[in-house]
Structures are given as C-alpha cells and as structure tokens.
Design a protein around this motif. Structure first.
Motif, PDB file in Angstrom:
ATOM      1  N   SER A  32       0.880  -1.075   0.115  1.00  0.00           N
ATOM      2  CA  SER A  32      -0.001  -0.290   0.174  1.00  0.00           C
ATOM      3  C   SER A  32       0.985   1.200  -0.090  1.00  0.00           C
ATOM      4  N   VAL A  33       0.805   1.952  -1.038  1.00  0.00           N
ATOM      5  CA  VAL A  33       1.748   3.144  -1.350  1.00  0.00           C
ATOM      6  C   VAL A  33       0.738   4.466  -1.576  1.00  0.00           C
ATOM      7  N   ALA A  34       1.632   5.447  -0.897  1.00  0.00           N
ATOM      8  CA  ALA A  34       0.679   6.860  -1.325  1.00  0.00           C
ATOM      9  C   ALA A  34       1.913   7.735  -1.718  1.00  0.00           C
ATOM     10  N   PRO A  35       1.547   8.708  -2.573  1.00  0.00           N
ATOM     11  CA  PRO A  35       2.530   9.724  -3.200  1.00  0.00           C
ATOM     12  C   PRO A  35       2.205  10.898  -2.110  1.00  0.00           C
ATOM     13  N   PHE A  36       3.410  11.776  -2.092  1.00  0.00           N
ATOM     14  CA  PHE A  36       3.377  13.056  -1.140  1.00  0.00           C
ATOM     15  C   PHE A  36       4.105  14.015  -1.634  1.00  0.00           C
ATOM     16  N   LYS A  37       3.642  14.972  -1.982  1.00  0.00           N
ATOM     17  CA  LYS A  37       4.420  16.460  -2.378  1.00  0.00           C
ATOM     18  C   LYS A  37       4.106  17.417  -1.260  1.00  0.00           C
ATOM     19  N   PRO A  38       5.189  17.721  -0.369  1.00  0.00           N
ATOM     20  CA  PRO A  38       5.046  18.779   0.787  1.00  0.00           C
ATOM     21  C   PRO A  38       4.476  19.877   0.240  1.00  0.00           C
ATOM     22  N   GLN A  39       5.123  20.517  -0.699  1.00  0.00           N
ATOM     23  CA  GLN A  39       4.716  21.877  -1.134  1.00  0.00           C
ATOM     24  C   GLN A  39       4.757  21.775  -2.883  1.00  0.00           C
ATOM     25  N   ASN A  40       3.522  22.314  -3.404  1.00  0.00           N
ATOM     26  CA  ASN A  40       3.640  22.463  -4.985  1.00  0.00           C
ATOM     27  C   ASN A  40       3.133  23.793  -5.287  1.00  0.00           C
ATOM     28  N   MET A  41       3.828  24.216  -6.464  1.00  0.00           N
ATOM     29  CA  MET A  41       3.211  25.570  -7.079  1.00  0.00           C
ATOM     30  C   MET A  41       2.778  25.257  -8.242  1.00  0.00           C
ATOM     31  N   ALA A  42       1.395  25.241  -8.356  1.00  0.00           N
ATOM     32  CA  ALA A  42       0.670  24.706  -9.865  1.00  0.00           C
ATOM     33  C   ALA A  42      -0.703  25.235  -9.834  1.00  0.00           C
ATOM     34  N   GLY A 144      14.353  27.537   5.885  1.00  0.00           N
ATOM     35  CA  GLY A 144      12.954  27.357   6.112  1.00  0.00           C
ATOM     36  C   GLY A 144      12.413  26.311   5.193  1.00  0.00           C
ATOM     37  N   ASP A 145      13.262  25.720   4.222  1.00  0.00           N
ATOM     38  CA  ASP A 145      12.780  25.015   3.162  1.00  0.00           C
ATOM     39  C   ASP A 145      11.876  23.668   3.617  1.00  0.00           C
ATOM     40  N   ILE A 146      10.694  23.692   3.277  1.00  0.00           N
ATOM     41  CA  ILE A 146       9.679  22.472   3.466  1.00  0.00           C
ATOM     42  C   ILE A 146       9.358  21.744   2.152  1.00  0.00           C
ATOM     43  N   ALA A 147      10.087  22.304   1.063  1.00  0.00           N
ATOM     44  CA  ALA A 147       9.788  21.354  -0.170  1.00  0.00           C
ATOM     45  C   ALA A 147      10.758  20.068  -0.610  1.00  0.00           C
ATOM     46  N   ASN A 148      12.010  20.364  -0.294  1.00  0.00           N
ATOM     47  CA  ASN A 148      12.962  19.340  -0.685  1.00  0.00           C
ATOM     48  C   ASN A 148      13.722  18.830   0.681  1.00  0.00           C
ATOM     49  N   MET A 149      14.881  19.293   0.782  1.00  0.00           N
ATOM     50  CA  MET A 149      15.975  18.649   1.807  1.00  0.00           C
ATOM     51  C   MET A 149      15.371  19.027   3.260  1.00  0.00           C
ATOM     52  N   GLY A 150      14.561  20.220   3.347  1.00  0.00           N
ATOM     53  CA  GLY A 150      14.103  20.385   4.696  1.00  0.00           C
ATOM     54  C   GLY A 150      13.079  19.568   5.203  1.00  0.00           C
ATOM     55  N   PHE A 151      12.177  18.980   4.207  1.00  0.00           N
ATOM     56  CA  PHE A 151      11.158  17.775   4.705  1.00  0.00           C
ATOM     57  C   PHE A 151      12.109  16.645   4.638  1.00  0.00           C
TER      58      PHE A 151
END
Length: 482
Positions: A32-42, A144-151
């Motif tokens: 059972s797998v879920a995708p996760f995108k912490p922050q997206n701009m779209a 303060g990164d939350i989108a990449n390595m911060g997460f």
C-alpha cells in the motif's frame, strides 16, 4: 517500511513521472503506497476524496498507487495569482493570499501542516513516495525549506536525485547539486536516476562509471526517453499529441497568463480527429472551428489580457462565420456580461465587463466550490464525470438553457443558436460518451470517442514497465525497507 523522496536537479527533470511510476511498481508488488508532495506551486489541481484541493500531478500519482487522492498527499499548494503573490492552500483548504516575502515568513506554520499530513499518511500506508519541488540546491530558498531537503531532514528519509540528460549537462547537474548540499543532506542522497536518455547506452557507461567514482554513490538506472507519453502535467502546458487524421476539427486555446487546469484538453491532444493549438502572447490568432476559453486563476486580469491581445474581436469575427466558442470555469465567467470581484478574491477589487456572449453575470464570493460530480449532457444519452474548482456565483437567463445535468444541480449554458457554450466542469472531455457528444456539438461530424481514463491506465502501466526494466528496483526496495 518508510518514506523515499525523489528530488530533481531542476524543475521538469521528471520527478513527477518517476514518482508515478514507482507508485505503480510498488502497487504491483502488493504494497500500500501513497504519493506525497510537501509543497507544490501549480495551477493544475484536483478535488480530493475528502473535499480538498491538491496538485493534479499528485492526484495522478494516487491513481498510479491505486488509492483515492487525499488532501494529506499535498499539504501545501500555492496557486500563483500574480508574479509575486499566490493563493495558499493548506491541507486542501484555502488559507489566504500571500506575496512571496510573506509566505517565506509563513513557512514555519506551513511546515507544521506538512509534517502533520505526512504523519497521518504514515499511519495508513506501507510506503510513502515523496516528491520534491524544483531543485534542492536553490541557495536563496534553503532557509526554512519544506519542499526538498528541509522535509527530508525532518522526516529522516533517504533521497534519490533525478537528472534530465535530454537538457544536456546531466553530470554537471548531478555533481553540482550534490556539492551544494550540506554534509547530512549529501549522506541521505543514496543515488541517482538519469532520465530521458536517447541513444546507445554503451556510449553513456563511461560517464556513469566516472559519476559513481566521483560521488561514491550509485546510479540506480537510466530511463529512456518515452516518446508519446501523455500524462497529466504538473503545470507546464503539454505539447505531445497523438497522430491526427487528414481532416480534423481545429481547436485553439488562448494560453492565458494564469491558465489553470489545462489538463482539461489532454483528451483532445489524444483525439485523432482534433487538432489542438495553444496560442501564446502576441501570436497571430489563426482561423479555427472552435475557440475554447480555459480556466483561469485570475479571471478579471486574464480577461483584460484577452482583450489586449485582440481575442474579443477575433471571437466576434469567428462567430459571424459560424464558429463555436466554449468557456470552461473562468473562461465561462468571461463569456458573460460582467465579472464582479468586490473583495479582491482574485486580484484587484472591482467590476469588469465580460465578452457579452452569454446573458449572465458572475460575482466572486468567499468559499471556493470544490466537488467531484457526475451526470449527463442535457438532451443527450452521454455520461459525464468531472470536478468543480472555482470561486464565483453566476446568474442570468443563459443558465435557463444548461449544458449539463449533474443530479444535484444544473451546470453551464448554451446559447439559443448553439454557437456559444460554457460550463464550470473540469474534466468534461475525460469520459468517452461526453467527449464524443461534446465534439459533435462543437461541429465534428462523425465524432469518434477517446477514453482518457483508460489511456491514463495504459500510460501508467507503460511507465511502470519502463521503470521495472531500467531501474534497480531491488535497491530501491531496500531503501524503503531500511
């Protein structure tokens, strides 16, 4: 089990596609797998099973995983309204409007939403495949990164780095990105994936050997360039089209500055009887059978852009010669007589004149409409299934002749002469019945149908087959089981 994060050396390196493929591969293996995108701009978004809003590409990844999309899968969605400001959506709901500097200061609060959403998913799934945004080496955005390595650091998860060889300079991309990371971030980067390779792999192997020796990290696979792969785009307008017949319905779409949910047109890109073109700023407006006004995140400002570009005069001429016009969501609102935004929900407060092609007016009101819907095309035995994402309430006599019956309510409008149509429904061409019936209404004789949902499934299977053949899946499984 654990979380694995896919990051990229650049925007559009292929992160979204790799995540979708891995979700399908792991689903095939019984996880059972879920995708996760912490922050997206779209500006391409989808309505979730819990009535929230997430990025369209994350919803596609959920389909690849065989699960319903949920607002926890994309806890921070930024929808640009100007070059410096965006609507901020937290865990599926509108939080407010911020400029770039205000949002940068807001990131600590946003991170709390990110971590809470991730922890909620951890309780429900064996594996989470997380996706970064842009590049982890954006020096100005690292605090303060939350989108990449911060997460990744907060979640303590391994990372794989994707580089796009089709752009050129892939070794510089990978080595340079790695060099700009901190020691701990370099340590959690467990390997590389090279994407969009064309040619003889033997010519690339000396470079791969050099890369592994230089970084002491493995290349876990080289993915080939997949010609003709057509899947929901994260934000950029897709250009891939299926082969067309000699006689086609010519459809043109203005590429609005704040165009949203242009994935509505993916079934038309796939349809062999439809020639679809997006017309950008300052391009000549060609003759066509149909003009479609797409969704917009900033209806009034995009309407002003349309007029500056001469689309109002072009549509008057187009209708005079028997052409058809279809407006979707914000494009539907533009077709009316007025668009009133007294509280500035989508930009500068004020009331602006519409195109005057349908007798209706729209007033922007707080409380975005978010719902998945299904029903029938009025007067036709044609099923439709889609979703609504919009501000604004439309009123007027045009609504007395609706386009869709969605069970709980009627939607859209069609003019008495049948030349002008509008709807709030996104995904209106996805169902094969609706696609065929709508194209007939738009003037395509003997219109065939395209089942875009079936196409999505075939494309996801093709993608998963490619990953199985060209990635070291056992090594990737070892990372998620570590």
């Amino acid at each position: 089990m654990t979380t694995l994060m896919i990051q990229g050396t650049t925007s559009d390196a292929g992160k979204s596609t790799v995540v979708a493929g891995l979700c399908r591969v792991l689903k095939r293996r019984g996880l059972s797998v879920a995708p996760f995108k912490p922050q997206n701009m779209a500006l391409n978004s989808a309505v979730t099973s819990d009535g929230g809003e997430i990025g369209r590409s994350t919803a596609l990844q959920a389909q690849a995983a065989g699960v319903l999309p949920h607002s926890d899968m994309n806890p921070v969605l930024l929808k640009p309204e100007t070059d410096r400001g965006a609507q901020v959506i937290l865990r599926g709901k509108v939080y407010g409007h911020m400029d770039a500097l205000d949002y940068h200061a807001f990131k600590r609060t946003a991170q709390e939403s990110v971590m809470a959403a991730w922890q909620a998913l951890e309780q429900r799934y064996d594996v989470i495949i997380a996706e970064g945004a842009g590049s982890p080496a954006e020096i100005n955005l690292r605090k303060g990164d939350i989108a990449n390595m911060g997460f990744a650091e907060a979640a303590d998860c391994p990372v794989l780095l994707v580089g796009d060889i089709d752009r050129g300079g892939v070794f510089a991309q990978l080595v340079g990105t790695l060099a700009l990371l901190s020691d701990s971030e370099q340590a959690r980067t467990k390997g590389f994936i090279i994407n969009r390779f064309r040619g003889d792999i033997a010519l690339l192997e000396p470079g791969l050997e050099w890369l592994e020796a230089r970084t002491q990290k493995p290349v876990l696979g080289t993915l080939p360039y997949l010609q003709g792969l057509l899947l929901d785009a994260e934000d950029s307008i897709g250009t891939v089209q299926a082969e067309k017949e000699s006689q086609t319905l010519k459809v043109i779409v203005p590429a609005l500055p704040r165009i949203s949910n242009h994935t509505d047109f993916d079934p038309l890109r796939l349809h062999p009887q439809v020639s679809l073109s997006f017309i950008g700023p300052d391009q000549p407006i060609p003759c066509a059978d149909v003009i479609v006004l797409p969704g917009s995140k900033s209806t009034a400002s995009d309407l002003a852009w349309l007029k500056r570009q001469g689309w109002d005069a072009a549509m008057t001429r187009h209708l005079r010669y028997g052409g058809k016009v279809l407006g979707i969501c914000g494009g539907f609102q533009m077709l009316g007589e007025w668009v009133d935004d007294p509280d500035g929900l989508e930009g500068t407060p004020g009331k602006v004149a519409g195109l005057g092609l349908l007798p209706l007016t729209t007033r922007m009101v707080a409380g975005k409409q978010l719902r998945n819907v299904s029903g029938m095309l009025v007067g036709e035995e044609a099923k439709v299934k889609g979703y609504e994402i919009h501000n604004g309430v439309s009123k007027g006599s045009a609504l007395d002749n609706p386009l869709f019956d969605l069970g709980t309510h009627l939607d859209g409008a069609i003019s008495e002469d049948g030349q002008v149509m509008g709807t709030y429904l996104h995904g209106l061409f996805d169902h094969p019945d609706a696609c065929q019936a709508l194209l007939t209404k738009l003037g395509l004789a003997k219109a065939g149908s395209v089942d875009y949902n079936a196409h999505r499934e075939q494309a996801l299977e093709r993608l998963a087959d490619t990953l199985e053949a060209h990635l070291d899946i056992d090594a990737i499984l070892a990372l998620v089981k570590s």
